[in-house]
Design a protein around this motif. Structure first.
Motif, mmCIF file in Angstrom:
data_model
loop_
_atom_site.group_PDB
_atom_site.id
_atom_site.type_symbol
_atom_site.label_atom_id
_atom_site.label_comp_id
_atom_site.label_asym_id
_atom_site.label_seq_id
_atom_site.Cartn_x
_atom_site.Cartn_y
_atom_site.Cartn_z
ATOM 1 N N TRP A 171 0.848 -1.196 0.000
ATOM 2 C CA TRP A 171 0.000 0.000 0.000
ATOM 3 C C TRP A 171 0.889 1.254 0.000
ATOM 4 C CZ3 TRP A 171 -0.767 -3.178 4.655
ATOM 5 C CH2 TRP A 171 -1.598 -4.271 4.410
ATOM 6 N N THR A 194 0.062 -9.809 3.309
ATOM 7 C CA THR A 194 -0.031 -8.465 3.876
ATOM 8 C C THR A 194 -0.177 -8.502 5.393
ATOM 9 O OG1 THR A 194 -2.411 -8.499 3.339
ATOM 10 C CG2 THR A 194 -0.941 -7.386 1.786
ATOM 11 N N CYS A 230 -0.581 3.068 6.149
ATOM 12 C CA CYS A 230 -0.153 1.684 5.931
ATOM 13 C C CYS A 230 1.051 1.549 5.002
ATOM 14 C CB CYS A 230 -1.319 0.872 5.365
ATOM 15 S SG CYS A 230 -2.820 0.927 6.372
ATOM 16 N N GLY A 231 1.525 2.656 4.454
ATOM 17 C CA GLY A 231 2.629 2.600 3.503
ATOM 18 C C GLY A 231 3.942 2.137 4.092
ATOM 19 N N HIS A 275 -7.910 -2.623 3.148
ATOM 20 C CA HIS A 275 -7.569 -2.857 1.736
ATOM 21 C C HIS A 275 -7.871 -4.329 1.420
ATOM 22 C CE1 HIS A 275 -4.972 0.473 3.151
ATOM 23 N NE2 HIS A 275 -5.097 0.949 1.930
ATOM 24 N N TYR A 288 0.741 4.151 -1.293
ATOM 25 C CA TYR A 288 0.157 5.495 -1.279
ATOM 26 C C TYR A 288 -0.687 5.766 -0.036
ATOM 27 C CZ TYR A 288 1.567 4.979 -6.122
ATOM 28 O OH TYR A 288 2.296 4.735 -7.252
ATOM 29 N N SER A 289 -0.623 4.862 0.913
ATOM 30 C CA SER A 289 -1.376 5.030 2.155
ATOM 31 C C SER A 289 -0.482 5.659 3.215
ATOM 32 C CB SER A 289 -1.905 3.680 2.647
ATOM 33 O OG SER A 289 -2.432 3.793 3.941
ATOM 34 N N CYS A 298 -4.793 -2.604 8.597
ATOM 35 C CA CYS A 298 -4.516 -2.141 7.232
ATOM 36 C C CYS A 298 -5.013 -3.142 6.204
ATOM 37 C CB CYS A 298 -3.012 -1.903 7.064
ATOM 38 S SG CYS A 298 -2.407 -0.413 7.885
#
Length: 355
Positions: free
Chosen positions: A87, A128, A93-94, A293, A89-90, A289
């Protein structure tokens, strides 16, 4: 040599170099494809070695299992290998990455399912949530392109959390011999996660994959007629027998079962259960996260097909009898094993036929 001749000599050399590179590009095989071809020898048929008496023997090097189901020990990452940010662009959570585990630090664990049962989606949830890549006994370049880097490493590397397999289901037939049927169970030493999905919907999903890839759809004409009837009736039996093999030829806590429909309803519960079985520590913020997603990169978009199948049942009365029968039979086997029974109340198209 005059300046003019030097310039001409340089021009000729550059031209020859460019032409040489073009020739190499035309005649040299794709390097990535060549590398992936080497990995493909880890597919299921490769493990089946006939002896002189035509008896299949599966030779598996015994591994020491550092994890005990029910404990959370964590995983030692290999920091020198490629990672993936699911992720990027989070803002929240990036920061999370997916890593390879240290080589030979994890036991082989099958994530086995009939095609179309959500295996890739469950791999996404596991990767993830755990931060560890998953592997496969196949190589799918489309999967690799979406960050599933464990797809391109040998399944026995000991560096991936689980290894995807569809077992003998991809052959479309149930092997006659017991040794052939149980070859992968022995390969994984009985350690596996059986992912079960409503066969009605698994067959539709598999049909879509065969004609439209991971996110496309098969033409409506492919869900009617004699060929569709043969496809669905034959593979219904394969759906059942693949699960039966893992139910009957594993023991104790070697293997567990997951129901696709229940994961969709309560993903947090089954993600935590998966991590616990694999001995991977639970990070609640990371799981948060994952839940934010939840769909992953390969979810099929909404289409007119769903509306069509709501109005017109693609399964004939004959197919309903076959599919309901294999569902009922497998449910009884799960009950005998003491495993979680089939959530038939969540099974679309299921009519609970008694025959």
């Amino acid at each position: 040599m005059s300046p003019f001749l030097k310039v001409m000599q340089l021009f000729v050399m550059m031209t020859a170099t460019v032409l040489g590179m073009l020739v190499l590009l035309l005649v040299t095989p794709d390097l990535e494809e060549t590398m992936l071809r080497v990995v493909r020898h880890y597919t299921t048929p490769h493990y089946r070695v006939p002896t002189q008496n035509n008896v299949v023997i599966v030779a598996v090097e015994r591994q020491v299992d550092p994890h005990i189901p029910g404990t959370s020990t964590g995983v030692e990452f290999d920091r020198n290998r490629k990672t993936f940010v699911p992720w990027p662009y989070s803002e929240e959570c990036g920061r999370y990455h997916i890593h390879f585990a240290r080589q030979k630090s994890l036991p082989m664990t099958a994530l086995v399912s009939f095609p179309g049962s959500g295996n890739t989606w469950v791999r996404y949830l596991l990767e993830t949530a755990s931060g560890v890549f998953t592997g496969s006994v196949y190589v799918d370049r489309r999967i690799i392109s979406k960050g599933f880097y464990g797809e391109a490493v040998p399944p026995d590397c000991g560096c991936t959390a689980v290894q995807k397999t569809h077992g003998f289901a991809l052959e479309g037939l149930v092997p006659r011999g017991l040794a052939q049927r149980t070859a992968e169970v022995k390969l994984f030493q009985g350690r596996g996660i059986l992912l079960l999905r409503n066969p009605y919907e698994a067959l539709l999903s598999y049909r879509n994959f065969l004609y439209g890839g991971h996110t496309g759809f098969a033409p409506h004409s492919r869900f009617k007629g004699p060929e569709w009837e043969r496809f669905a009736s034959q593979l219904a039996v394969v759906w059942k027998e693949l699960a039966v093999t893992w139910i009957n030829y594993t023991k104790g806590h070697e293997a567990i079962i997951l129901h696709f429909e229940k994961i969709r309803l309560n993903p947090r519960h089954d993600i935590t259960r998966l991590l616990d079985y694999l001995g991977i520590a639970v990070d609640e913020q990371r799981i948060g996260c994952v839940l934010n997603h939840i769909d992953g990169p390969f979810r099929r978009p909404q289409s007119s097909q769903q509306m069509l199948f709501t109005a017109r049942d693609p399964f004939s009365g004959k197919l309903h009898k076959i599919l309901d029968a294999v569902i009922n039979d497998l449910d009884q086997m799960l009950a005998k094993r003491g495993w979680e029974r089939i959530p038939t109340q969540l099974y679309k198209f299921y009519k609970h036929n008694s025959t």
